[in-house]
Design an enzyme around this catalytic site. Structure first.
Site, PDB file in Angstrom:
ATOM      1  N   HIS A 106      25.059  17.989 -29.398  1.00 18.47           N
ATOM      2  CA  HIS A 106      25.303  19.703 -28.440  1.00 18.47           C
ATOM      3  C   HIS A 106      25.408  20.625 -28.905  1.00 18.47           C
ATOM      4  O   HIS A 106      25.271  21.920 -28.293  1.00 18.47           O
ATOM      5  CB  HIS A 106      26.250  18.966 -28.134  1.00 18.47           C
ATOM      6  CG  HIS A 106      26.551  18.452 -27.103  1.00 18.47           C
ATOM      7  ND1 HIS A 106      27.803  18.292 -25.781  1.00 18.47           N
ATOM      8  CD2 HIS A 106      26.276  16.894 -26.473  1.00 18.47           C
ATOM      9  CE1 HIS A 106      27.043  17.599 -24.938  1.00 18.47           C
ATOM     10  NE2 HIS A 106      26.853  16.206 -25.401  1.00 18.47           N
ATOM     11  N   HIS A 267      24.068   6.640 -28.335  1.00 24.10           N
ATOM     12  CA  HIS A 267      24.883   6.002 -27.718  1.00 24.10           C
ATOM     13  C   HIS A 267      25.313   4.394 -28.269  1.00 24.10           C
ATOM     14  O   HIS A 267      25.377   3.764 -27.179  1.00 24.10           O
ATOM     15  CB  HIS A 267      24.798   6.252 -25.721  1.00 24.10           C
ATOM     16  CG  HIS A 267      24.684   7.208 -25.262  1.00 24.10           C
ATOM     17  ND1 HIS A 267      24.169   7.112 -23.815  1.00 24.10           N
ATOM     18  CD2 HIS A 267      24.867   8.444 -25.328  1.00 24.10           C
ATOM     19  CE1 HIS A 267      23.889   8.638 -23.602  1.00 24.10           C
ATOM     20  NE2 HIS A 267      24.599   8.766 -24.591  1.00 24.10           N
TER      21      HIS A 267
END
Length: 726
Positions: A106, A267
């Site tokens: 992020h 993920h």
């Protein structure tokens, strides 16, 4: 009692009726200029990140400090931290692997290739708005977990580098082999003001993917890093998310394969958190009370942490080994049938309806659950192009590992610029096309060579305007955000830059300089282009009666066409360059705002921008040879005429077109048209801040100062990409 009586009584007691109660007397309080004039020109953007905000001082050398770092010990401490679960924020499965990967992702994922802004290069995740974005919930805890390590190693490691390195170590600790790590990100000490995050006033406002192509925005919703994991505007439809995914990852310069690898790799580890409704979650860090000490999103649900944690509102665990690298993401994606469901917080997600309970609970080893996925994860199965790539990765885990390693490295280093900026023991040897690679130097010109080259350039028949213009065209592509562009590499002579409208001068001048380079064979074309600017400025200064030697640092090299990504370099083409009075489109901002934008990308201060525009106008460097802004009767002389005539009240300015882009300056007495101008010219007389600067150079005693200031600002631009001189 009447208001009049109240006022009378107040006055009779000697109290001021206007300064009672809760009036805020602190500095900066009250109505600001931008409240009155919201379209006020943002000259303040050129004052960001000055030494006044830097506690380390202008003499601090991060590269030198980093060289003192015990890099191996630092990585060892980071590895130990991963499993040192803290009661105030317990680690899922006893490991912070997923948390630190998300923090690094992020931080880097705000990068946008369209303008080069955003990214992890300055540690901006510490500041608003990023520290309080809805998509960054709980990353305040990740940064706080890192604090003891940052405190231990001090200025030998920047926050910006530490964030990314922590993500790398987390991947390595999971059993994954990363592509490498380049340090060199220097911290700043205040939020970036120049990044356009969008004009929405509410978090998570949806944007159509097509709109992203028209603005330098990196996410489909305000406050997200990429796309809404529940699908566009919470649609819950995997296929509809494909366009949004391509738009956002494409804005970072990622292709479909890199996109699939990044989503799946990110993920493969960790989980999302949605134990209960978002109504339990408190204020973000910027809005939290002072006693929270910079931590936000305190939850009132249960313990608020661990099994009770609420972050995105989604409750998803993708793989059977969420702290160890695997290919389970793709195996689960294609093995099971997925049914839409909702998290305990009410967010849309998918569950493998036909799967056994094979997913370990993060805090209770006696519990298992079914695999779950995000809406956008299923896009990788149901979008035809993404599906082909995903199946290849399913059947070839090594190809997936290689693709993710390279894509992760690109994600986390994309905004660092050329490889010359990388430092540390884990910098990969391989040159990558997105790093804008350069060859090794072929020339080492001596001082005598430089003198002879300057003489040859002076005798080439090129005008002052042409010499200065071609040097500016080469160097001014630099972007301070991602450190791309600049004169090193002489890419002005390559596609796509040689064909840009704004670089029309190159077609006339480059053949002359290329022939000179081949004849002399003493310096690179890149050096000769910059040296031509030196010759032009020295001639113009001499014509103005000032003898000055323009500093010149040789050592530039010439890139090859195969070292130049045409698509990515096309993003450097300016839609406006006020320094050359160029404007390609009228539907994007104002001309004067785009001048500020260009100056900010060139890391110029307001005085530097001012002196450069004034000097380039009198040297006749407009891209099309027009006389707009050439407020002088002696073009080619490095004079202060631009400022003196702009501020001369003998002239009255009026627009000549409906767009108010072109203007005529007429003699107030005779009505004769004396000069023509653009908004990029007249702003130095209309804007109060820029006028104050222009007045300095319009004064009778400013001539020598003007020349010296112009040369200093010019040399700064010419050397912006000389990372080999660091």
């Amino acid at each position: 009692m009447s208001t009049t009586d109240d006022t009378h009584n107040t006055l009779s007691t000697g109290k001021c009726p206007f300064h009672q109660g809760g009036h805020d007397r602190s500095a900066g309080a009250g109505t600001a200029s931008r409240d009155w004039w919201p379209n006020q020109l943002r000259v303040d953007l050129l004052n960001q990140h000055s030494n006044r905000s830097n506690p380390l001082g202008e003499d601090f050398d991060y590269r030198k400090e980093f060289s003192k770092l015990d890099y191996s010990a630092l990585k060892g401490d980071l590895k130990a931290l991963l499993t040192d679960s803290q009661p105030w924020w317990p680690a899922d499965w006893g490991s912070y692997v997923g948390l630190f990967i998300r923090m690094a992702w992020h931080g880097a994922g705000t990068y946008r290739s369209i303008d080069g802004r955003g990214g992890a290069g300055r540690g901006q995740q510490r500041f608003a708005p990023l520290n309080s974005w809805p998509d960054n919930v709980s990353l305040d805890k990740a940064r706080r977990l890192l604090w003891p390590i940052k405190q231990k190693y001090g200025q030998k490691i920047s926050w910006a580098d530490l964030f990314i390195l922590a993500g790398n170590v987390a991947l390595e600790n999971s059993g994954f082999r990363t592509f490498g790590f380049g340090a060199g990100r220097e911290d700043v000490w205040e939020p970036d003001l120049d990044v356009n995050w969008g004009d929405e006033k509410a978090w998570l406002t949806h944007r159509h993917p097509e709109a992203l192509a028209k603005a330098p925005l990196g996410a489909t919703e305000m406050g997200l890093i990429y796309v809404n994991p529940e699908g566009p505007d919470h649609s819950g439809e995997p296929l509809s998310a494909a366009a949004a995914i391509r738009a956002t990852f494409g804005n970072m310069g990622m292709n479909d394969e890199e996109t699939v690898a990044l989503i799946a790799g990110g993920h493969t580890l960790g989980k999302t958190h949605g134990a209960a409704a978002a109504s339990h979650v408190g204020a973000d860090p910027e809005a939290a009370p002072i006693e929270a000490q910079g931590l936000g999103w305190a939850s009132s649900y249960g313990s608020g942490v661990g099994a009770d944690a609420i972050t995105s509102g989604l409750e998803v665990v993708w793989t059977q080994t969420p702290t160890q690298w695997s290919n389970y993401f793709f195996e689960n994606l294609f093995k099971y049938e997925w049914v839409q469901t909702r998290s305990p917080a009410g967010a849309i997600q998918f569950e493998a309806v036909d799967a056994p309970d094979i997913i370990p609970d993060p805090f209770d080893p006696s519990k298992k659950r079914k695999p779950t996925m995000l809406v956008t994860d299923l896009t990788l199965r149901f979008d035809p192009e993404f599906e082909k790539i995903s199946r290849r990765f399913l059947n070839d885990p090594q190809a997936f590992n290689e693709a993710f390693a390279r894509a992760w490295f690109k994600l986390t280093h994309r905004d660092m610029g050329p490889k010359a900026r990388y430092i540390g023991p884990e910098v990969p040897k391989e040159d990558l096309i997105w790093q804008d690679p350069l060859p090794q130097p072929l020339y080492q010109p001596t001082q005598e060579d430089i003198i002879n080259l300057k003489a040859a350039i002076a005798a080439s028949g090129l005008s002052i305007s042409e010499m200065v213009s071609v040097a500016w065209a080469s160097a001014s592509t630099f972007r301070g955000g991602d450190k791309r562009g600049g004169a090193n590499g002489a890419r002005l002579a390559l596609a796509p830059q040689r064909d840009w409208e704004v670089n029309a001068v190159a077609a006339r001048v480059l053949p002359v300089l290329e022939a000179l380079q081949k004849t002399t064979n003493k310096a690179s074309l890149a050096d000769i282009i910059v040296l031509a600017g030196v010759v032009g400025i020295e001639q113009a200064a001499a014509a103005a009666g000032v003898s000055i030697s323009v500093p010149f640092a040789p050592g530039r090299v010439d890139a090859r066409q195969d070292q130049t990504d045409i698509e990515m370099f096309s993003l450097l083409e300016p839609i406006a360059d006020g320094f050359r009075n160029y404007r390609a489109r009228l539907d994007v901002s104002t001309t004067e705002s785009l001048l500020i934008d260009k100056a900010q990308q060139l890391t110029l201060t307001a005085p530097e921008m001012t002196v450069l525009v004034g000097g380039m106008r009198v040297l006749g460097t407009n891209f099309d040879g027009s006389q707009n802004g050439v407020f002088t009767d002696r073009p080619g002389v490095l004079s202060t005429d631009f400022f003196a005539n702009l501020l001369d009240m003998r002239y009255e300015w009026k627009p000549t077109d409906d767009a108010n882009e072109l203007f005529e300056g007429r003699d107030r007495l005779t009505g004769e048209v004396k000069y023509t101008a653009t908004r990029a010219d007249l702003v130095f007389g209309s804007n109060s801040v820029l006028r104050a600067l222009a007045e300095v150079y319009a004064c009778s005693d400013a001539h020598e100062k003007f020349v010296k200031d112009f040369v200093a600002a010019w040399v700064k631009v010419m050397n912006l990409d000389r990372f080999d001189l660091l």
